[in-house]
Write a protein that holds these residues in place. Structure first.
Motif, PDB file in Angstrom:
ATOM      1  N   LEU A  12       0.874  -1.163   0.000  1.00 56.79           N
ATOM      2  CA  LEU A  12       0.000   0.000   0.000  1.00 56.79           C
ATOM      3  C   LEU A  12       0.921   1.226   0.000  1.00 56.79           C
ATOM      4  N   VAL A  13       0.885   1.976  -1.098  1.00 52.97           N
ATOM      5  CA  VAL A  13       1.752   3.137  -1.257  1.00 52.97           C
ATOM      6  C   VAL A  13       0.968   4.391  -0.910  1.00 52.97           C
ATOM      7  N   THR A  14       1.401   5.115   0.096  1.00 53.54           N
ATOM      8  CA  THR A  14       0.732   6.367   0.448  1.00 53.54           C
ATOM      9  C   THR A  14       1.181   7.464  -0.509  1.00 53.54           C
ATOM     10  N   SER A  15       0.669   8.652  -0.315  1.00 57.56           N
ATOM     11  CA  SER A  15       1.052   9.794  -1.155  1.00 57.56           C
ATOM     12  C   SER A  15       2.002  10.731  -0.417  1.00 57.56           C
ATOM     13  N   SER A  16       2.598  10.263   0.658  1.00 59.57           N
ATOM     14  CA  SER A  16       3.385  11.105   1.557  1.00 59.57           C
ATOM     15  C   SER A  16       4.741  11.511   0.985  1.00 59.57           C
ATOM     16  N   GLY A  17       5.194  12.680   1.400  1.00 62.41           N
ATOM     17  CA  GLY A  17       6.520  13.163   1.051  1.00 62.41           C
ATOM     18  C   GLY A  17       7.634  12.340   1.666  1.00 62.41           C
ATOM     19  N   ALA A 155      -7.443  -3.344   1.704  1.00 54.99           N
ATOM     20  CA  ALA A 155      -6.221  -4.142   1.643  1.00 54.99           C
ATOM     21  C   ALA A 155      -6.296  -5.330   2.598  1.00 54.99           C
ATOM     22  N   ILE A 156      -6.827  -5.111   3.798  1.00 54.16           N
ATOM     23  CA  ILE A 156      -6.953  -6.203   4.764  1.00 54.16           C
ATOM     24  C   ILE A 156      -7.876  -7.286   4.235  1.00 54.16           C
ATOM     25  N   GLU A 157      -8.916  -6.880   3.530  1.00 54.03           N
ATOM     26  CA  GLU A 157      -9.866  -7.849   2.978  1.00 54.03           C
ATOM     27  C   GLU A 157      -9.249  -8.645   1.825  1.00 54.03           C
ATOM     28  N   LEU A 158      -8.393  -8.012   1.029  1.00 48.34           N
ATOM     29  CA  LEU A 158      -7.907  -8.633  -0.208  1.00 48.34           C
ATOM     30  C   LEU A 158      -6.552  -9.315  -0.073  1.00 48.34           C
ATOM     31  N   CYS A 159      -5.748  -8.923   0.921  1.00 46.93           N
ATOM     32  CA  CYS A 159      -4.335  -9.324   0.959  1.00 46.93           C
ATOM     33  C   CYS A 159      -4.002 -10.177   2.176  1.00 46.93           C
ATOM     34  N   ASP A 160      -3.091 -11.140   1.976  1.00 51.83           N
ATOM     35  CA  ASP A 160      -2.604 -11.950   3.092  1.00 51.83           C
ATOM     36  C   ASP A 160      -1.556 -11.188   3.895  1.00 51.83           C
ATOM     37  N   ARG A 161      -0.668 -10.466   3.200  1.00 47.85           N
ATOM     38  CA  ARG A 161       0.376  -9.678   3.849  1.00 47.85           C
ATOM     39  C   ARG A 161       0.398  -8.287   3.227  1.00 47.85           C
ATOM     40  N   ILE A 162       0.585  -7.281   4.077  1.00 48.96           N
ATOM     41  CA  ILE A 162       0.544  -5.889   3.615  1.00 48.96           C
ATOM     42  C   ILE A 162       1.789  -5.154   4.086  1.00 48.96           C
ATOM     43  N   ALA A 163       2.461  -4.504   3.166  1.00 49.38           N
ATOM     44  CA  ALA A 163       3.566  -3.613   3.496  1.00 49.38           C
ATOM     45  C   ALA A 163       3.137  -2.201   3.131  1.00 49.38           C
TER      46      ALA A 163
END
Length: 250
Positions: A12-17, A155-163
């Protein structure tokens, strides 16, 4: 039709600086699925944020940016799934729903697009989840749930592992020595991230996102689900959680 999608590894890529100058792009693109938000671009930023996009969650407020940059963001050949969310009034199918009308037009121009919307029932579930996790009623507290809130749950619903890349810990802005970064990596002259977070967190008049409150919830979920945080790299503080008593999110 409901979205049928499952990924073993997700980023999961945020939009943060925080992502600016990170050189994490290749690392991000190694994931099976890469999730982005709103109109955050990859072109010209791939070295830091990667180029792959499997799923993009988009708020009603970003619709015009998406349409304006549709040649880049709505590239059919990439097979990206798009999930849109907005107030129920924006999703009306009687000709008065602004978002629905735009989506209908997009589908006519690009029929191969994989477009989905968060239903009213799901929106109510997300509101209830916020109340359950924070003890605050979203409407009473003048809170607008952020796109990040919706995206994390999806993401929690779709993914086994999340970074998660680019999300600072909840207490980051309290440290006087914290690094100053722009709210969006693609708007280097835009508002400071911490100033944005603090103004929204404590705002009373009008509706605000509660970014810091949401991050506290994400830190809790990270100890229940398989979620890691990078750029900056951090681990949630230990919480007293009885895993057997944790109810499903939805």
């Amino acid at each position: 039709q409901p979205l049928r999608m499952h990924c073993k590894t997700c980023v999961l890529v945020t939009s943060s600086g925080h992502l600016t100058g990170s050189n994490r792009g290749n690392e991000i693109d190694q994931a099976e699925c890469v999730i982005r938000m709103n109109d955050a671009p990859t072109k010209g930023y791939g070295k830091d944020v990667g180029n792959k996009t499997s799923l993009r969650v988009i708020a009603h407020s970003s619709m015009q940016y998406i349409l304006r940059n549709r040649n880049e963001l709505l590239n059919v050949s990439h097979g990206t799934v798009f999930i849109f969310w907005g107030p129920t009034s924006y999703m009306r199918k009687d000709g008065k729903g602004l978002v629905y009308n735009n989506l209908k037009g997009m589908n006519q121009i690009l029929p191969q697009l994989k477009l989905y919307v968060i239903t009213r029932q799901k929106m109510l579930q997300f509101d209830e989840l916020f109340k359950r996790e924070t003890g605050k009623d979203r409407k009473v507290s003048n809170t607008w749930l952020s796109t990040g809130w919706f995206t994390m749950i999806i993401a929690i619903e779709l993914c086994d592992r999340i970074a998660v890349y680019g999300m600072a810990p909840p207490n980051f802005c309290r440290d006087r020595r914290h690094r100053s970064v722009p709210y969006h990596y693609y708007e280097p002259s835009g508002p400071d991230e911490c100033r944005m977070y603090i103004s929204h967190e404590w705002g009373q008049k009008g509706s605000h996102h509660r970014f810091i409150t949401e991050k506290k919830v994400f830190a809790k979920w990270a100890q229940i689900f398989n979620i890691l945080f990078f750029q900056p790299d951090w681990k949630p503080e230990s919480l007293a959680i009885n895993h057997a008593e944790i109810k499903p999110l939805l």
